[in-house]
Design a protein around this motif. Sequence first.
Motif, PDB file in Angstrom:
ATOM      1  N   PHE A   1      -6.414   1.864  16.149  1.00 58.25           N
ATOM      2  CA  PHE A   1      -6.844   1.812  14.764  1.00 58.25           C
ATOM      3  C   PHE A   1      -6.406   0.488  14.132  1.00 58.25           C
TER       4      PHE A   1
ATOM      5  N   HIS B   1      -5.745   0.527   7.843  1.00 58.02           N
ATOM      6  CA  HIS B   1      -6.252   1.890   7.789  1.00 58.02           C
ATOM      7  C   HIS B   1      -5.086   2.843   7.988  1.00 58.02           C
TER       8      HIS B   1
ATOM      9  N   GLY C   1      -5.003   5.294   9.798  1.00 58.82           N
ATOM     10  CA  GLY C   1      -4.887   5.553  11.225  1.00 58.82           C
ATOM     11  C   GLY C   1      -3.966   4.574  11.917  1.00 58.82           C
TER      12      GLY C   1
ATOM     13  N   VAL D   1     -10.909   7.294  17.314  1.00 51.69           N
ATOM     14  CA  VAL D   1     -12.120   7.875  16.751  1.00 51.69           C
ATOM     15  C   VAL D   1     -13.077   8.217  17.892  1.00 51.69           C
TER      16      VAL D   1
ATOM     17  N   GLY E   1     -11.354  11.122  12.639  1.00 51.81           N
ATOM     18  CA  GLY E   1     -12.280  10.253  11.939  1.00 51.81           C
ATOM     19  C   GLY E   1     -13.717  10.720  11.975  1.00 51.81           C
TER      20      GLY E   1
ATOM     21  N   LYS F   1     -16.399   3.925  12.261  1.00 56.76           N
ATOM     22  CA  LYS F   1     -16.990   5.109  11.641  1.00 56.76           C
ATOM     23  C   LYS F   1     -18.424   4.803  11.251  1.00 56.76           C
TER      24      LYS F   1
END
Length: 530
Positions: free
Chosen positions: A227, A231, A233, A275, A303, A518
């Motif tokens: 990540f 973020h 993450g 993700v 995610g 994403k």
Amino acid sequence: MSSEGGGRVHEHGARPYEWVGAWSERRAMLSPDRTAVLDATTNRTYTYADLDARANRTARLLADYDVTGGERVAVVSRNRPELFDLFFACGKTGGVLAPLSHRLAARELGELLADADPAMLVVEAPFADLVADALEHSGIDPTVRSLPAADADSAAWPELSDGRPADDSRFRVGERSLDDPCLFLHTGGSTGVPKETVLTHGSVLWNSINTITAWGLRADDVTPMVFPLFHTGGWNVLTLPLFHMGGTVAIARTFDAGEVLGLVESQSASVLVAVPAVLRMMTEHEEWASTDLSSLRFAKSGGGPCRDAVLDRWWERDVPLSQGYGLTECGPNNFTMPDGWPREKAGSVGVPAMHVDARVVDDDGCEVGVGEVGELELASPHAGDGYWNAPAESREAFGRTTESDAGGWVSTGDLARVDADGYYYIEGRKKNMFVSGGENVYPAAVENAVADHPKVEEVVVIGVSDAEWGEVGKAVVRGDRSLTLDALEEFLEGRLARFKRPRRLAFVEEMPMSGPSKIDREAIRDRFGD
């Protein structure tokens, strides 16, 4: 200007402690020689003693520029050790780290800079022009310092230190409250200008505790951290919980599926969280079949929904892969899979973590029954403190009734249901739901069924206007363009109710992305939502 820490007591009256801001110092005392960070881009390793020495040096720099007592230092950079230096140094000085995405447009970045109003701005060289343009839109004039080239030895921070001799000696940490701000992390901004979520020292600590207890993290755990560090993450999924335990985090400037597979094998990585797109790319890499994955104790997806086909590929390699759920405003590690969870629960995100409450409510805020779909709400000490400079939005999202209220249930904006065994299932974003012929359709369930078709690599389902049914589903697919709507309809027979099946079909070469790997649903709606 002082080089000593300057703590403050939070307005809520929480008790201050010296240990609150002393993560690097305390961990270095416990395990100085353990490897904390592997920088795969430079092939350098850093022990916990190294990290604390660098944090002491960085704290003196921040204090000289008044990054103390809640002042912010913003950073625009890819993943590199200096971001950890800044985080730990802010803990020592009382500053707040505000990492910003280098993927934003200049005007968007300028708006975030204006909102955060940092005393110092640290910029990695590739983004100097972007930041210069952003500052023109921001109306602020912070002290700007540059990071060296990506492959340089960054141990001395030459561009940041103004040529002064390095001083690695102990920087006295002032007392901090768990209610004091620690991190500003901006939201994805899919509904407008991104907002800065204020994470306190308590938020970060409690998410770490929830992660360690729910996932069973250990001091000998190693992870490739995929990540970005702008973020949640990047910080809260595994990095800070593993630093808490004394584990090892491997980072790199860019993501490469083959490199991550190589790190799993060469470093005997034991945990991996990514993700769904990253997990899929790893399975599609030419080194997938030959990579030794036996060291992985578990992997988790977060995610967005992870398709059954991706789960199957990891399970076939004997890697326990399950789905997680989180958001910048709360956690992000809110759920876990119980010991011995049955495979038929793989579509769920599990049950709430040790110190997390969850519920599913209707539009009036009343809890719905088992199996019914409503909005997911969460309550935990790891929730954020609100949005910076946005009291109305904070009250709406965090359940705060006054400026000094610590908040209640966090409204996630996600639809969910809970089964009779207490497992939670995410049904998609509340705003993504559409109504077809009077029936609610949740795109996540449709997408999971469509993604099982062998000609579909990725799919997003959106609601579009229809004269007969009001709205119908439109499947936007990346995959084999020979797929027809009739063939898809035949495939979904017996898998989905008729009203849920897509009535329109479109193809893309690549899915538009927003944030860290994403899919950008807003861009898809703008392009295909006719």
